[in-house]
Design an enzyme around this catalytic site. Structure first.
Site, PDB file in Angstrom:
ATOM      1  N   GLU A   1       0.840  -1.205   0.000  1.00  0.00           N
ATOM      2  CA  GLU A   1       0.000   0.000   0.000  1.00  0.00           C
ATOM      3  C   GLU A   1       0.873   1.253   0.000  1.00  0.00           C
ATOM      4  O   GLU A   1       0.567   2.236  -0.673  1.00  0.00           O
ATOM      5  CB  GLU A   1      -0.950   0.016   1.205  1.00  0.00           C
ATOM      6  CG  GLU A   1      -1.836  -1.222   1.360  1.00  0.00           C
ATOM      7  CD  GLU A   1      -2.581  -1.634   0.105  1.00  0.00           C
ATOM      8  OE1 GLU A   1      -2.888  -0.762  -0.722  1.00  0.00           O
ATOM      9  OE2 GLU A   1      -2.852  -2.841  -0.064  1.00  0.00           O
TER      10      GLU A   1
ATOM     11  N   GLU B   1      -1.203  -2.373 -10.262  1.00  0.00           N
ATOM     12  CA  GLU B   1      -1.170  -3.543  -9.385  1.00  0.00           C
ATOM     13  C   GLU B   1      -0.018  -4.492  -9.705  1.00  0.00           C
ATOM     14  O   GLU B   1       0.677  -4.978  -8.819  1.00  0.00           O
ATOM     15  CB  GLU B   1      -2.504  -4.284  -9.406  1.00  0.00           C
ATOM     16  CG  GLU B   1      -3.674  -3.465  -8.830  1.00  0.00           C
ATOM     17  CD  GLU B   1      -3.433  -2.937  -7.423  1.00  0.00           C
ATOM     18  OE1 GLU B   1      -2.489  -3.405  -6.754  1.00  0.00           O
ATOM     19  OE2 GLU B   1      -4.181  -2.034  -6.987  1.00  0.00           O
TER      20      GLU B   1
HETATM   21  N1  0A1 Z   1      -5.993  -1.448  -4.500  1.00  0.00           N
HETATM   22  C1  0A1 Z   1      -5.986  -2.305  -3.356  1.00  0.00           C
HETATM   23  C2  0A1 Z   1      -6.933  -3.436  -3.415  1.00  0.00           C
HETATM   24  C3  0A1 Z   1      -8.360  -3.142  -3.281  1.00  0.00           C
HETATM   25  C4  0A1 Z   1      -9.159  -3.220  -4.386  1.00  0.00           C
HETATM   26  C5  0A1 Z   1     -10.515  -3.071  -4.294  1.00  0.00           C
HETATM   27  C6  0A1 Z   1     -11.037  -2.826  -3.053  1.00  0.00           C
HETATM   28  O1  0A1 Z   1     -12.381  -2.722  -2.932  1.00  0.00           O
HETATM   29  C7  0A1 Z   1     -13.137  -3.178  -3.960  1.00  0.00           C
HETATM   30  C8  0A1 Z   1     -10.241  -2.732  -1.931  1.00  0.00           C
HETATM   31  C9  0A1 Z   1      -8.898  -2.871  -2.067  1.00  0.00           C
HETATM   32  C10 0A1 Z   1      -4.637  -2.997  -3.294  1.00  0.00           C
HETATM   33  O2  0A1 Z   1      -4.110  -3.369  -4.324  1.00  0.00           O
HETATM   34  O3  0A1 Z   1      -4.144  -3.188  -2.209  1.00  0.00           O
HETATM   35 ZN    ZN Z   2      -2.429  -2.890  -4.930  1.00  0.00          ZN
END
Ligand code: 0A1
Ligand code: ZN
Length: 849
Positions: A291, A313
């Site tokens: 994060e 990601e």
């Molecule tokens: N972006 C965050 C992951 C994440 C994706 C969607 C969410 O709610 C639908 C919550 C978190 C990560 O990659 O950690």
């Molecule tokens: Zn992420």
């Protein structure tokens, strides 16, 4: 099948937004049933768009008022948002809406968890907070005012004014709405600080519920390590005065990288020796890093649209894996990542849910936070780095940060910086982003007149919507060993670009043994005919830790398949190879533990499918158990020695060395408990002062059939700790027994079971889905039970329901009876009135392909 899945969105239809946003002011008057959100937004026409259609996303909002440049307007409202005539010039939009966070069980938008307000806006949750162009290519500066009597009120950026009943926050960095966050509640903080490389002091906080403040120190240390690492390795500094992390109990995923205000599932942040295992500590460190790293790869450079999700990601997973490798053991991290990739991503790539790393269409974007986008996305970056080399990779990243800081970028932008840095044509490489499916690479070898030739053939099976695949560029790292086990050719990178291609090695005095796909240099399935003698040789001698482990794994798979298919007895040579590995004191104990771990029942089922057979989950379970019994018998003395030699003295520390010793000791304990009625495990249980030791002992006791007392004792000891009770639930749901479905049904009647908490639901049903013999029991009880609960959960929480549907993705590999029963369950789910778009899309894809 009736079409329940709603509208499909296509990458090819991307169009820039009609209006851009310069500034947003939000005021929240918090109340559980009726929160008022006022917005004041500065819009301006986008010079890059011909459209002047003014559309704002908005779902489940009650509009109280709307004003453009001071004059009230009456927008046209649909289920998806609103439209309204708007000036072809900059203007100010002001609106007020009402929402009900206490009734939000989907955990998307603004919701409540244990009396605390929190938000989750990725991917498209901001539209449940107010009317807004909720798309990542609209970036703006946010100023937020929160009004409530709660003592702690947080949002993104730096703190502004505050006083009794209000707090203001200002985030100077333009961001898309999905990175917005707000938290308010009775929270306590674990403070810290960090001085950046350029001398800026940053205030750090981990915010938790009162009572949890003793479980924050590890997260804080992990954060500081991440900040330092990103400066040293990527030259990236933090850019605000404050960085806040908040732990919430009810959360659909692991954590979220909201700018300056990361929100974490409490399972991904709270840690203490008594309540967290070594694996928990490692995961927390990795998620904190992930994060934090998003601040640059995700936040400052974000995605143009959600098809580009892997841009942030894949890269961020790759960066957090590098970080973990640096903090801990690089080989162990690589091997465990490959196990995970094969277990989750290969499985996805091989079934009805297969999709490219950059999908070309979706119905519900939340269904694409997948192992393919994340983990295969990271593998693609690893390949790129291998192909261009470390130095060019570093240069390309510098250029990426310089060129795209503040942008909403695409995969094309990402590849262009590599092209500009190296001059390399990456058009074939780009197929890794557009073609789904795991390539299979068959290799044959010849030896003639001192020349050793490796011939590779690549092919990728059809996947939904993609019948034919072009050859990709596949980096294959190869080394050669001489007959005495010495390395005669150090690691060299072969670039496979054709469907079929040969590489020769000359100047060798004897036929070598090749070590292929070193470091797992590409996410492919390598098909290589090899003898078990050669595998044992590589397990003993390979200098590449991944290939060394892989040789042992191939050996284990082969002997297990012969037991399954030919009724063979547990192989003596295999047991001998394990004994030799156990006896080799030069090896990292964590590595030895990985060699002793057999392929999973799911791996074996897939291996049978690959060999053209129909897997029988019950029989696979029995055969694997028989092998474990044989290991326990044949290796009893060395296992006992390993157990004794790897007891870690002194107070618990989660560091990699101590964790490695415990990993081996606990692997030994699991095996030894098969023969001593659980005596050793009971002794460990009774003296355990940390969760790693306690949980391993409990698990070993269950295996020994002697776990009832310990299960009761564990429950009595931990009934007030939600995260520890998740382990208690999940251990029982994962424990294979003929009546597993009945056990799971009983667990759902436990007073502490609740559907409202995703961790608890996953602890039971996620673990059950992994319990092959239990879930796939011939009675079909497992399928029906899962179906019943997914239908119930869907009404509350579509996102988590949809993710859990993947339990059924391998259904076509089973016999006709099981397929019929699963199909019935899937049809029962999809015919539910008012089923969510999320779940409908998943079930539709699983059934259709
Ligand atoms: N972006 C965050 C992951 C994440 C994706 C969607 C969410 O709610 C639908 C919550 C978190 C990560 O990659 O950690
Ligand atoms: Zn992420």
């Amino acid at each position: 099948m009736k079409d329940l899945t709603g509208k499909t969105i296509y990458l090819k239809d991307y169009a820039p937004p009609a209006y851009l946003v310069d500034e947003v002011h939000l005021t929240f008057a918090l109340a559980p049933e009726a929160t008022r959100v006022k917005s004041r937004i500065r819009f301006r026409p986008n010079p890059d768009s011909a459209s002047r259609d003014f559309f704002l996303h908005g779902e489940e909002l009650t509009l109280i008022s709307a004003v453009i440049d001071g004059a009230p307007v009456t927008p046209k409202i649909t289920e998806e948002g609103l439209t309204c005539p708007a000036p072809d010039a900059p203007f100010t939009w002001e609106a007020e809406v009402e929402i009900a966070p206490a009734r939000n069980t989907a955990l998307e938008g603004l919701y409540m968890s244990n009396g605390m307000y929190c938000t989750q806006c990725e991917a498209e949750g901001f539209r449940k907070i107010t009317y807004y162009p909720d798309r990542p290519d609209v970036m703006s500066v946010f100023t937020v005012r929160i009004e409530s009597d709660l003592p702690v009120m947080l949002s993104n950026g730096n703190p502004g004014d505050s006083g009794p009943g209000f707090a203001e926050w200002h985030d100077p960095w333009p961001k898309p709405a999905y990175l917005f966050a707000l938290v308010a509640g009775e929270l306590v903080n674990h403070p810290g600080s960090f001085t950046t490389n350029s001398g800026k002091d940053v205030e750090l906080n981990v915010w938790v519920r009162p009572g949890d403040e003793g479980k924050c120190a590890f997260a804080m240390e992990s954060l500081k390590k991440s900040m330092k690492w990103d400066e040293e390795v990527y030259g990236r500094e933090y850019d605000l005065d404050i960085f806040n992390i908040v732990a919430v109990d009810d959360f659909n995923m692991g954590a979220m990288e909201n700018k300056g205000l990361n929100i974490f599932n409490s399972a991904a942040v709270l840690a203490s020796p008594e309540t967290s295992t070594d694996a928990n500590f490692e995961r927390i460190e990795a998620i904190i890093a992930h994060e934090y790293f998003h601040n640059w790869t995700g936040n400052r450079i974000t995605c143009r649209d959600w098809f580009q999700l892997c841009l942030k990601e894949g890269l961020t997973v790759f960066r957090d894996a590098q970080f973990t490798a640096d903090m801990r053991s690089e080989p162990v991290k690589r091997i465990t990542d490959v196990i995970d990739l094969r277990g989750r991503q290969f499985r996805e790539d091989n079934g009805p849910l297969a999709h490219p790393v950059r999908p070309e269409s979706f119905v519900e974007i939340n269904n694409f936070y997948t192992a393919t986008v994340y983990e295969k996305g990271a593998e693609v970056i690893g390949m790129l780095k291998r192909l261009v080399g470390d130095e060019a990779y570093a240069k390309a990243l510098d250029l990426y940060f310089e060129r795209h800081d503040g942008d909403a970028a695409t995969i094309e932008d990402w590849l262009q910086v590599f092209k500009d840095t190296t001059g390399r044509d990456l058009s074939q490489f780009k197929l890794w982003y557009s073609q789904a499916g795991t390539p299979r690479v068959a290799v044959e070898e010849t030896w003639e007149d001192g020349t050793f030739t490796l011939t590779f053939r690549q092919s990728t099976p059809p996947t939904p919507g993609q019948p034919d695949k072009a050859p990709r560029v596949i980096p294959i790292a190869v080394g050669l060993l001489g007959p005495n086990g010495d390395e005669v050719q150090e690691t060299t990178l072969l670039e496979l670009t054709q469907a079929e291609q040969s590489f020769t090695f000359t100047g060798l005095s004897a036929r070598p043994v090749p070590s292929i796909l070193r470091g797992f240099s590409a996410p492919v399935i390598l098909d290589r005919q090899s003898s078990n003698a050669e595998r044992a040789f590589l397990l003993a001698h390979d200098t590449d830790p991944f290939c060394k482990w892989e040789a042992g794994r191939a050996l284990a798979r082969d002997v297990l398949l012969r037991m399954l298919n030919d009724g063979a007895a547990p192989d003596r040579d295999f047991l001998g190879a394990l004994a030799a590995t156990l006896a080799d004191e030069s090896l990292d104990p964590a590595f030895v533990a990985l060699v002793l771990a057999l392929p999973s029942e799911d791996d074996l089922a897939q291996a049978q499918v690959d060999a053209g057979r129909v897997p029988d989950p019950q029989r696979i379970h029995e055969v694997r158990e028989a092998m474990l019994d044989a290991m326990a018998e044949a290796l009893e003395a060395p296992l006992r020695r390993a157990y004794d030699a790897h007891q870690v003295p002194g107070p618990y520390s989660p560091d990699a060395d101590a964790a490695a010793a415990r990993a081996l000791a606990n692997t030994a304990l699991m095996l030894l408990s098969r023969r001593d009625g659980g005596a050793l495990a009971q002794a460990q249980y009774d003296r355990a002062d940390n969760m790693t030791q306690q949980l391993a002992a409990l698990s070993a006791l269950l295996t020994a059939g002697a776990g009832d007392d310990a299960l009761r004792a564990f429950e009595a000891q931990w009934k007030d700790d939600r995260l520890v009770m998740d382990k208690w639930f999940s251990l029982q749901a994962a424990h294979a027994a003929p009546d597993a479905a009945a056990t799971v049904a009983r667990l759902t009647e436990h007073p502490a079971f609740t559907m409202k908490n995703p961790n608890r639901f996953r602890a039971v049903f996620g673990a059950f889905a992994m319990n092959q013999a239990g879930f796939h029991h011939a009675s079909g009880d497992g399928y029906r039970l899962m179906g019943d609960w997914l239908i119930r959960l869907d009404r509350l929480n579509p996102q988590t329901t949809a993710r859990m549907c993947s339990a059924f993705q391998t259904w076509r590999r089973y016999d006709a009876d099981r397929q019929d029963m699963i199909r019935d369950t899937l049809r029962r789910i999809i015919s539910v009135d008012g089923l969510s778009r999320d779940t409908a899309e998943m079930i539709g894809r699983i059934l259709d392909a």
